[in-house]
Design a protein around this motif. Structure first.
Motif, PDB file in Angstrom:
ATOM      1  N   GLY A 105      -5.720   6.027   6.489  1.00 46.66           N
ATOM      2  CA  GLY A 105      -5.439   6.493   5.131  1.00 46.66           C
ATOM      3  C   GLY A 105      -5.422   7.996   4.953  1.00 46.66           C
ATOM      4  O   GLY A 105      -4.432   8.543   4.454  1.00 46.66           O
TER       5      GLY A 105
ATOM      6  N   ALA B 163       2.337   1.673  -3.427  1.00 49.48           N
ATOM      7  CA  ALA B 163       1.324   2.167  -4.370  1.00 49.48           C
ATOM      8  C   ALA B 163       1.069   3.662  -4.169  1.00 49.48           C
ATOM      9  O   ALA B 163       1.000   4.423  -5.143  1.00 49.48           O
ATOM     10  N   ALA B 164       0.942   4.082  -2.916  1.00 51.38           N
ATOM     11  CA  ALA B 164       0.643   5.491  -2.637  1.00 51.38           C
ATOM     12  C   ALA B 164       1.784   6.405  -3.079  1.00 51.38           C
ATOM     13  O   ALA B 164       1.553   7.433  -3.729  1.00 51.38           O
ATOM     14  N   VAL B 165       3.017   6.043  -2.751  1.00 57.15           N
ATOM     15  CA  VAL B 165       4.150   6.911  -3.062  1.00 57.15           C
ATOM     16  C   VAL B 165       4.515   6.850  -4.545  1.00 57.15           C
ATOM     17  O   VAL B 165       4.837   7.873  -5.155  1.00 57.15           O
TER      18      VAL B 165
ATOM     19  N   GLN C 161       7.932  13.119  -4.774  1.00 61.70           N
ATOM     20  CA  GLN C 161       7.993  11.691  -4.460  1.00 61.70           C
ATOM     21  C   GLN C 161       9.174  11.386  -3.534  1.00 61.70           C
ATOM     22  O   GLN C 161       9.029  10.635  -2.560  1.00 61.70           O
TER      23      GLN C 161
ATOM     24  N   LEU D 238       1.937  12.673   3.318  1.00 64.00           N
ATOM     25  CA  LEU D 238       2.676  12.521   2.061  1.00 64.00           C
ATOM     26  C   LEU D 238       2.531  13.735   1.155  1.00 64.00           C
ATOM     27  O   LEU D 238       3.418  14.039   0.370  1.00 64.00           O
ATOM     28  N   CYS D 239       1.418  14.423   1.265  1.00 64.69           N
ATOM     29  CA  CYS D 239       1.132  15.530   0.363  1.00 64.69           C
ATOM     30  C   CYS D 239       1.878  16.788   0.805  1.00 64.69           C
ATOM     31  O   CYS D 239       1.837  17.165   1.964  1.00 64.69           O
TER      32      CYS D 239
ATOM     33  N   ALA E 131       2.500   6.394  -6.965  1.00 59.59           N
ATOM     34  CA  ALA E 131       1.438   7.057  -7.726  1.00 59.59           C
ATOM     35  C   ALA E 131       1.684   8.554  -7.892  1.00 59.59           C
ATOM     36  O   ALA E 131       1.161   9.157  -8.831  1.00 59.59           O
TER      37      ALA E 131
ATOM     38  N   LEU F 115      -2.042   9.994   3.941  1.00 61.27           N
ATOM     39  CA  LEU F 115      -1.969  10.730   2.678  1.00 61.27           C
ATOM     40  C   LEU F 115      -1.706  12.208   2.928  1.00 61.27           C
ATOM     41  O   LEU F 115      -0.998  12.851   2.158  1.00 61.27           O
TER      42      LEU F 115
ATOM     43  N   HIS G 144      -2.350  13.202  -9.799  1.00 57.57           N
ATOM     44  CA  HIS G 144      -3.623  13.927  -9.851  1.00 57.57           C
ATOM     45  C   HIS G 144      -3.442  15.106 -10.809  1.00 57.57           C
ATOM     46  O   HIS G 144      -2.389  15.747 -10.814  1.00 57.57           O
TER      47      HIS G 144
ATOM     48  N   ILE H 290       0.842  -1.206   0.000  1.00 55.71           N
ATOM     49  CA  ILE H 290       0.000   0.000   0.000  1.00 55.71           C
ATOM     50  C   ILE H 290       0.873   1.250   0.000  1.00 55.71           C
ATOM     51  O   ILE H 290       0.604   2.208  -0.735  1.00 55.71           O
ATOM     52  N   LEU H 291       1.933   1.249   0.806  1.00 52.52           N
ATOM     53  CA  LEU H 291       2.841   2.394   0.823  1.00 52.52           C
ATOM     54  C   LEU H 291       3.528   2.571  -0.527  1.00 52.52           C
ATOM     55  O   LEU H 291       3.654   3.694  -1.024  1.00 52.52           O
TER      56      LEU H 291
END
Length: 113
Positions: A99, A33-35, A66, A106-107, A37, A103, A43, A30-31
């Motif tokens: 989540g 995939a999130a990073v 990233q 990370l943002c 992406a 997130l 987006h 999951i980490l």
């Protein structure tokens, strides 16, 4: 993408060694995939965050964001470990329920809350 995946997994391995807390494969996926992406599935609203410009290109900027997110993984893992019940380590259930908080860390953008 394999280079980014390896960077993320390396951060996780180092954190596990230092903390002694187990990070299961599902949490790692999951980490990753999130990073990953951030660059591979960005987006459309990504913009220059204050203090990180000027960027030579949007792609360069996304890679910079990233790399910044990869550096934040240990702090995220600390939070997840604190929120995970018991001594077994971080669990996927806790990650999924945290989540939005993960997130948010990370943002790079200030949401003006």
């Amino acid at each position: 993408m394999s280079d980014i995946t390896e960077q993320i997994r390396k951060e996780i391995r180092e954190w596990q060694k230092q903390s002694g807390v187990r990070v299961p494969e599902q949490v790692q996926q999951i980490l990753v995939a999130a990073v990953s992406a951030i660059v591979y599935d960005p987006h459309p609203g990504w913009r220059l965050p204050t203090g990180m410009e000027p960027w030579p290109s949007k792609d360069e900027g996304l890679r910079e964001i990233q790399q910044d997110a990869i550096k934040k993984i240990p702090d995220i893992l600390v939070d997840l470990a604190k929120a995970s019940p018991g001594e077994a380590g971080i669990n996927t259930f806790t990650l999924l329920h945290s989540g939005p908080n993960m997130l948010e860390k990370l943002c790079p953008f200030d949401k003006g809350h």
